[in-house]
Design an enzyme around this catalytic site. Structure first.
Site, PDB file in Angstrom:
ATOM      1  N   ASN A 150       0.443  -1.420  -0.485  1.00 33.96           N
ATOM      2  CA  ASN A 150      -0.093  -0.109  -0.142  1.00 33.96           C
ATOM      3  C   ASN A 150       1.337   1.269  -0.365  1.00 33.96           C
ATOM      4  O   ASN A 150       0.257   1.786  -0.804  1.00 33.96           O
ATOM      5  CB  ASN A 150      -0.962  -0.046   1.064  1.00 33.96           C
ATOM      6  N   THR A 228      -3.223  -9.116   9.414  1.00 34.97           N
ATOM      7  CA  THR A 228      -3.036 -10.005  10.478  1.00 34.97           C
ATOM      8  C   THR A 228      -3.330 -11.262   9.858  1.00 34.97           C
ATOM      9  O   THR A 228      -2.508 -12.093  10.848  1.00 34.97           O
ATOM     10  CB  THR A 228      -4.210 -10.108  10.504  1.00 34.97           C
ATOM     11  N   THR A 230      -1.306 -13.271   8.001  1.00 42.53           N
ATOM     12  CA  THR A 230       0.110 -13.964   6.802  1.00 42.53           C
ATOM     13  C   THR A 230       0.950 -13.408   8.195  1.00 42.53           C
ATOM     14  O   THR A 230       1.079 -14.279   8.633  1.00 42.53           O
ATOM     15  CB  THR A 230       0.526 -12.470   6.543  1.00 42.53           C
ATOM     16  N   GLU A 248       3.639  -5.467  12.929  1.00 46.56           N
ATOM     17  CA  GLU A 248       2.418  -4.280  12.047  1.00 46.56           C
ATOM     18  C   GLU A 248       1.273  -4.405  11.035  1.00 46.56           C
ATOM     19  O   GLU A 248       1.638  -5.111   9.699  1.00 46.56           O
ATOM     20  CB  GLU A 248       3.021  -3.056  11.485  1.00 46.56           C
ATOM     21  N   CYS A 282      -2.988   1.709   6.198  1.00 44.60           N
ATOM     22  CA  CYS A 282      -3.641   1.053   7.166  1.00 44.60           C
ATOM     23  C   CYS A 282      -4.146   1.759   8.074  1.00 44.60           C
ATOM     24  O   CYS A 282      -4.307   1.497   9.576  1.00 44.60           O
ATOM     25  CB  CYS A 282      -2.399   0.587   8.033  1.00 44.60           C
ATOM     26  N   GLU A 461       7.973  -0.092  15.786  1.00 45.74           N
ATOM     27  CA  GLU A 461       9.518   0.756  14.957  1.00 45.74           C
ATOM     28  C   GLU A 461       8.868   1.985  15.232  1.00 45.74           C
ATOM     29  O   GLU A 461       8.610   2.268  15.939  1.00 45.74           O
ATOM     30  CB  GLU A 461       7.681   0.291  13.382  1.00 45.74           C
TER      31      GLU A 461
HETATM   32  P1  NDP Z   1       0.178  -9.580   2.826  1.00 45.88           P
HETATM   33  O1  NDP Z   1      -0.065 -10.054   4.672  1.00 45.88           O
HETATM   34  O2  NDP Z   1      -0.831 -10.660   1.773  1.00 45.88           O
HETATM   35  O3  NDP Z   1       1.411  -9.115   2.793  1.00 45.88           O
HETATM   36  C1  NDP Z   1       2.240  -8.750   3.162  1.00 45.88           C
HETATM   37  C2  NDP Z   1       3.502  -9.262   3.104  1.00 45.88           C
HETATM   38  O4  NDP Z   1       3.964 -10.418   3.512  1.00 45.88           O
HETATM   39  C3  NDP Z   1       3.657  -9.660   1.138  1.00 45.88           C
HETATM   40  O5  NDP Z   1       5.344  -8.522   0.461  1.00 45.88           O
HETATM   41  C4  NDP Z   1       2.964 -10.561   1.228  1.00 45.88           C
HETATM   42  O6  NDP Z   1       4.277 -10.880  -0.425  1.00 45.88           O
HETATM   43  C5  NDP Z   1       4.346 -11.463   2.317  1.00 45.88           C
HETATM   44  N1  NDP Z   1       3.844 -12.821   2.619  1.00 45.88           N
HETATM   45  C6  NDP Z   1       2.581 -13.121   1.949  1.00 45.88           C
HETATM   46  N2  NDP Z   1       2.346 -14.673   2.408  1.00 45.88           N
HETATM   47  C7  NDP Z   1       3.515 -14.266   3.443  1.00 45.88           C
HETATM   48  C8  NDP Z   1       4.035 -15.579   4.183  1.00 45.88           C
HETATM   49  N3  NDP Z   1       3.733 -17.322   4.297  1.00 45.88           N
HETATM   50  N4  NDP Z   1       5.742 -15.527   4.916  1.00 45.88           N
HETATM   51  C9  NDP Z   1       5.898 -14.373   4.891  1.00 45.88           C
HETATM   52  N5  NDP Z   1       5.787 -13.759   3.785  1.00 45.88           N
HETATM   53  C10 NDP Z   1       4.562 -13.656   3.168  1.00 45.88           C
HETATM   54  O7  NDP Z   1      -0.813  -7.478   3.004  1.00 45.88           O
HETATM   55  P2  NDP Z   1      -1.430  -6.800   2.119  1.00 45.88           P
HETATM   56  O8  NDP Z   1       0.359  -6.988   1.175  1.00 45.88           O
HETATM   57  O9  NDP Z   1      -2.164  -7.258   1.629  1.00 45.88           O
HETATM   58  O10 NDP Z   1      -0.909  -5.659   3.055  1.00 45.88           O
HETATM   59  C11 NDP Z   1      -2.446  -5.039   3.140  1.00 45.88           C
HETATM   60  C12 NDP Z   1      -2.257  -5.152   4.693  1.00 45.88           C
HETATM   61  O11 NDP Z   1      -1.116  -4.725   5.454  1.00 45.88           O
HETATM   62  C13 NDP Z   1      -3.766  -4.796   5.564  1.00 45.88           C
HETATM   63  O12 NDP Z   1      -4.315  -5.566   6.250  1.00 45.88           O
HETATM   64  C14 NDP Z   1      -2.983  -3.094   6.437  1.00 45.88           C
HETATM   65  O13 NDP Z   1      -3.066  -2.796   7.570  1.00 45.88           O
HETATM   66  C15 NDP Z   1      -1.364  -4.371   6.453  1.00 45.88           C
HETATM   67  N6  NDP Z   1      -1.230  -2.701   6.965  1.00 45.88           N
HETATM   68  C16 NDP Z   1      -0.906  -3.026   8.115  1.00 45.88           C
HETATM   69  C17 NDP Z   1       0.297  -1.203   8.463  1.00 45.88           C
HETATM   70  C18 NDP Z   1       1.200  -1.038  10.008  1.00 45.88           C
HETATM   71  O14 NDP Z   1       1.751  -0.183   9.985  1.00 45.88           O
HETATM   72  N7  NDP Z   1       0.120  -1.667  10.982  1.00 45.88           N
HETATM   73  C19 NDP Z   1       1.233  -1.058   8.244  1.00 45.88           C
HETATM   74  C20 NDP Z   1       0.445  -0.605   6.261  1.00 45.88           C
HETATM   75  C21 NDP Z   1      -0.204  -2.245   5.462  1.00 45.88           C
HETATM   76  P3  NDP Z   1       3.137 -10.860  -1.515  1.00 45.88           P
HETATM   77  O15 NDP Z   1       2.852  -9.569  -1.512  1.00 45.88           O
HETATM   78  O16 NDP Z   1       4.061 -11.805  -2.188  1.00 45.88           O
HETATM   79  O17 NDP Z   1       2.067 -11.508  -0.986  1.00 45.88           O
END
Ligand code: NDP
Length: 480
Positions: A150, A228, A230, A248, A282, A461
């Site tokens: 994002n 959450t 993941t 996060e 987020c 963080e």
């Molecule tokens: P995901 O959890 O789908 O993916 C996050 C990252 O993890 C990506 O690089 C993804 O790769 C990777 N990933 C996926 N599966 C695995 C696994 N089994 N093991 C290790 N890494 C893995 O999140 P999104 O990319 O869809 O992002 C959106 C989410 O992030 C929302 O829930 C949002 O709220 C949260 N978010 C939280 C923030 C915070 O500061 N708390 C800030 C920004 C976003 P790939 O893309 O290849 O699937």
């Protein structure tokens, strides 16, 4: 068409498998580049380079490490236009947002930790006549950093910069959905002369590359930002290996509006906190609670302003709502709008997929959507949608607003609009969230700890907390 490369041991390299994935431009729905479909073999190479580099990077004087980080920050600033354009094409976000928020913040992250490390101190404790204790803070080792799509470069740099400043070397994975700005960062690191192996960027799928990083037996620390579900999986793999973890995760942030607020300021900021980056931040406020006294006025004004938001080409100067990041995510958001209606909600505006003209006709667009009439505890109000969809709900008392605000499993951010200072502090104390913004949104002092509570995350963080995370304390007790 461009083939993105991995950045391993200071070189831009092909994935070992020589296979690539399609990288889509969400504003057109077309493939515009290819991304390495890396796997555990590439992670092994990246780890090996990072391990070798750790021996010298971890003892490189902090002044020297600082210089590299500041150089990277300066190069990001210099290439702002190019990076912002790449990020906008990769992600679908309005170019203006990438230019004014994402890329400047990525530079600020490197700048902040490049200077912060120079002022990072450890403690000493004197036991009167008998002993002196002092605490050494030593870099943990090779850090695994995984970030979402994002805010691609902004969140990627938010992890990498403190890790490098603290003396860790890094194996990092950006989201496979938005790899371009991380690739450009690897070119910047080469230009900055960052020593080989200090930062390694492996592109590819979460289930392959991400999983290989998380389950790597010699990577002792994982910094993850993402969903959450993941995060839960990552914790289940990393915890039994006793890894240091920062998670996060998702949010379902409340925006609580009292009648005594500065109405115009509130309305201006609430438009942003609801729909900036198509609601895919987020920290966006997706549940708006409005004191009943002003509910009708708020509803009329908010809906009128939402209808006026220009949906269009992310590269166009006046666009307010760009493309949703992927077709899959567009489907997910649309299915939640359908669910909201099944749960008894009324769509006051938006709610539909948008088909634009010309080159953009296959892009992933959704109208910004406002829904009312839903129970605070229905699924639409409890689950993270992560799109341009907000619900509005009236409340009568402070207690009722708090109860609804605190009713989800999440606790990332919250917003509070009121002119009553005493109430603001009282409520801030009772809101279950890692961040409370009073009469503002997205204002960040990078020195403050950042993160959520409950299912929104574990660890903090930001600020010196991040430097604490990437270092291990060791107490040395000297008998006098
Ligand atoms: P995901 O959890 O789908 O993916 C996050 C990252 O993890 C990506 O690089 C993804 O790769 C990777 N990933 C996926 N599966 C695995 C696994 N089994 N093991 C290790 N890494 C893995 O999140 P999104 O990319 O869809 O992002 C959106 C989410 O992030 C929302 O829930 C949002 O709220 C949260 N978010 C939280 C923030 C915070 O500061 N708390 C800030 C920004 C976003 P790939 O893309 O290849 O699937």
């Amino acid at each position: 068409m461009q083939h993105i490369k991995n950045y391993i041991n200071g070189q831009l390299v092909e994935p070992v498998s020589k296979t690539y994935l399609d990288n889509f431009n969400p504003s057109t729905g077309k493939v515009y580049s290819y991304i390495p479909d890396s796997d555990e073999q590439d992670v092994a190479l990246a780890y090996s380079a990072a391990k070798t580099a750790f021996a010298s990077w971890s003892i490189t004087p902090k002044e020297q490490r600082s210089k590299y980080l500041l150089k990277i920050a300066a190069l990001i600033e210099k290439k702002l236009d190019h990076l912002a354009l790449a990020e906008s094409i990769d992600n679908g976000k309005p170019l203006k947002l990438a230019k004014t928020v994402d890329i400047p913040r990525a530079a600020a992250n490197f700048h902040f930790y490049g200077t912060g490390i120079l002022h990072y101190a450890s403690h000493a404790h004197s036991m009167e006549e008998s002993a002196i204790n002092y605490t050494l803070r030593q870099p943990v080792g090779v850090a695994g950093c995984i970030s979402p799509w994002n805010l691609p470069l902004y969140l990627f740099s938010w992890k990498i910069a403190p890790a490098l400043a603290a003396g860790c070397t890094v194996v990092a994975k950006p989201s496979e959905i938005t790899p371009m700005s991380a690739y450009l960062l690897s070119e910047i690191c080469i230009e900055a002369g960052l020593p080989a192996g200090v930062l390694n960027i492996v592109h590819g799928l979460g289930g392959k590359v991400g999983n290989a990083i998380v389950s790597h037996k010699d990577i002792p620390l994982i910094s993850f930002t993402g969903g959450t579900v993941t995060g839960k999986h990552i914790a289940s793999v990393a915890a039994p290996m006793f890894k240091k973890l920062s998670l996060e995760l998702g949010g379902k942030n409340p925006n609580i509006i009292f009648a005594d607020c500065d109405y115009d300021k509130m309305m201006h900021t609430t438009m942003l906190s609801s729909f900036a980056n198509q609601g895919q931040i987020c920290l966006c406020g997706s549940r708006i609670f409005v004191e009943r006294k002003i509910y009708d006025k708020f509803k009329t004004d908010f809906v009128a302003k939402t209808k006026a938001l220009l949906i269009g080409d992310p590269l166009h100067e006046n666009t307010k709502i760009g493309a949703i990041v992927s077709e899959g995510h567009q489907q997910k958001i649309l299915s939640y709008i359908e669910l909201a209606q099944k749960e008894g909600g009324t769509v006051l505006c938006g709610g539909k997929k948008v088909t634009l003209d010309g080159d953009l006709k296959n892009g992933y667009y959704i109208e910004p959507t406002v829904i009312e009439g839903l129970a605070y505890d229905c699924r639409t109000n409890q689950e993270e949608i992560f799109g341009p969809v907000v619900t509005i709900t009236p409340f009568d008392t402070e207690e009722e607003a708090l109860m609804m605000a605190n009713s989800t499993i999440y606790g990332l951010a919250s917003m509070l609009w009121t002119g009553d200072l005493t109430r603001a502090h009282r409520m801030a104390n009772h809101i279950h969230a890692g961040i409370v913004w009073i009469n503002c949104w997205l204002l960040r002092d990078l020195r403050t700890p950042f993160g959520g509570v409950k299912a929104s995350g574990v660890g903090r963080e930001g600020g010196f907390e991040a430097l604490d995370f990437f270092t291990e304390p060791k107490n040395v007790c000297v008998r006098l």
